[in-house]
Design a protein around this motif. Structure first.
Motif, PDB file in Angstrom:
ATOM      1  N   SER A   1     118.486  35.128  34.307  1.00  0.00           N
ATOM      2  CA  SER A   1     117.695  33.944  35.231  1.00  0.00           C
ATOM      3  C   SER A   1     117.120  32.650  34.136  1.00  0.00           C
ATOM      4  N   ASN A   2     116.549  33.190  33.159  1.00  0.00           N
ATOM      5  CA  ASN A   2     116.165  31.968  32.354  1.00  0.00           C
ATOM      6  C   ASN A   2     117.303  31.192  31.817  1.00  0.00           C
ATOM      7  N   PHE A   3     118.421  31.983  31.246  1.00  0.00           N
ATOM      8  CA  PHE A   3     119.356  31.508  30.377  1.00  0.00           C
ATOM      9  C   PHE A   3     120.054  30.216  31.557  1.00  0.00           C
ATOM     10  N   PHE A   4     120.382  30.924  32.584  1.00  0.00           N
ATOM     11  CA  PHE A   4     121.207  30.090  33.441  1.00  0.00           C
ATOM     12  C   PHE A   4     120.304  29.337  34.485  1.00  0.00           C
ATOM     13  N   ASN A   5     119.107  29.370  34.283  1.00  0.00           N
ATOM     14  CA  ASN A   5     118.074  28.428  35.024  1.00  0.00           C
ATOM     15  C   ASN A   5     118.486  28.650  36.763  1.00  0.00           C
ATOM     16  N   VAL A   6     118.311  29.809  36.974  1.00  0.00           N
ATOM     17  CA  VAL A   6     118.623  30.116  38.649  1.00  0.00           C
ATOM     18  C   VAL A   6     117.668  31.462  38.712  1.00  0.00           C
ATOM     19  N   SER A   7     117.367  31.518  39.885  1.00  0.00           N
ATOM     20  CA  SER A   7     116.228  32.752  40.352  1.00  0.00           C
ATOM     21  C   SER A   7     116.985  34.202  40.352  1.00  0.00           C
ATOM     22  N   ILE A   8     115.950  34.825  40.252  1.00  0.00           N
ATOM     23  CA  ILE A   8     116.457  36.264  40.359  1.00  0.00           C
ATOM     24  C   ILE A   8     116.987  36.532  41.729  1.00  0.00           C
ATOM     25  N   ASP A   9     116.154  36.170  42.535  1.00  0.00           N
ATOM     26  CA  ASP A   9     116.358  36.176  44.069  1.00  0.00           C
ATOM     27  C   ASP A   9     117.834  35.563  44.402  1.00  0.00           C
ATOM     28  N   ASP A  10     118.137  34.540  43.957  1.00  0.00           N
ATOM     29  CA  ASP A  10     119.580  33.906  44.145  1.00  0.00           C
ATOM     30  C   ASP A  10     120.647  34.849  43.369  1.00  0.00           C
ATOM     31  N   ILE A  11     120.174  35.443  42.307  1.00  0.00           N
ATOM     32  CA  ILE A  11     121.315  36.340  41.608  1.00  0.00           C
ATOM     33  C   ILE A  11     121.538  37.502  42.468  1.00  0.00           C
ATOM     34  N   ILE A  12     120.562  38.208  43.059  1.00  0.00           N
ATOM     35  CA  ILE A  12     120.800  39.351  43.832  1.00  0.00           C
ATOM     36  C   ILE A  12     120.839  39.345  45.364  1.00  0.00           C
ATOM     37  N   THR A  13     120.994  38.125  46.033  1.00  0.00           N
ATOM     38  CA  THR A  13     120.733  37.815  47.469  1.00  0.00           C
ATOM     39  C   THR A  13     121.827  36.937  47.788  1.00  0.00           C
ATOM     40  N   LYS A  14     122.152  35.915  46.921  1.00  0.00           N
ATOM     41  CA  LYS A  14     123.000  34.970  47.476  1.00  0.00           C
ATOM     42  C   LYS A  14     124.541  35.037  46.732  1.00  0.00           C
ATOM     43  N   LYS A  15     125.629  34.460  47.398  1.00  0.00           N
ATOM     44  CA  LYS A  15     126.775  34.242  47.035  1.00  0.00           C
ATOM     45  C   LYS A  15     126.989  33.022  46.072  1.00  0.00           C
ATOM     46  N   LEU A  16     127.018  33.138  44.886  1.00  0.00           N
ATOM     47  CA  LEU A  16     126.777  31.753  43.973  1.00  0.00           C
ATOM     48  C   LEU A  16     128.319  31.323  43.744  1.00  0.00           C
ATOM     49  N   TRP A  17     129.181  31.991  43.906  1.00  0.00           N
ATOM     50  CA  TRP A  17     130.690  31.686  43.522  1.00  0.00           C
ATOM     51  C   TRP A  17     131.369  31.472  45.076  1.00  0.00           C
ATOM     52  N   HIS A  18     132.460  30.459  44.884  1.00  0.00           N
ATOM     53  CA  HIS A  18     133.070  30.097  45.853  1.00  0.00           C
ATOM     54  C   HIS A  18     134.574  30.535  45.988  1.00  0.00           C
TER      55      HIS A  18
END
Length: 79
Positions: free
Chosen positions: A62-79
């Motif tokens: 989360s810190n390294f990629f500047n993305v929330s933990i919530d986004d990592i575990i709940t959202k689809k970040l790839w397309h």
């Protein structure tokens, strides 16, 4: 934490971690060095969710990629 993560789709988490790493141009080895975890640990997260990250390692991602933990575990970040 792993119990909480298991309620989410492991495959989604796996794909998000792969996407974050590749999108920023890192190999598993390079990312392991940058965030201070073993390359084999990263590989275990990326192999279709064979293992799920600990809270400590999710914080590192989360810190390294500047993305929330919530986004990592709940959202689809790839397309």
């Amino acid at each position: 934490m792993s119990k909480l993560i298991k309620t989410y789709n492991k495959e989604r988490i796996c794909n998000n971690l792969i996407h974050l790493r590749i999108n920023d141009g890192y190999t598993q080895h390079q990312l392991a060095f940058e965030i201070g975890i073993k390359r084999c640990t990263i590989a275990s997260y990326e192999e279709q969710g064979r293992n799920v990250p600990s809270l400590e390692n999710l914080i590192k991602y989360s810190n390294f990629f500047n993305v929330s933990i919530d986004d990592i575990i709940t959202k689809k970040l790839w397309h």
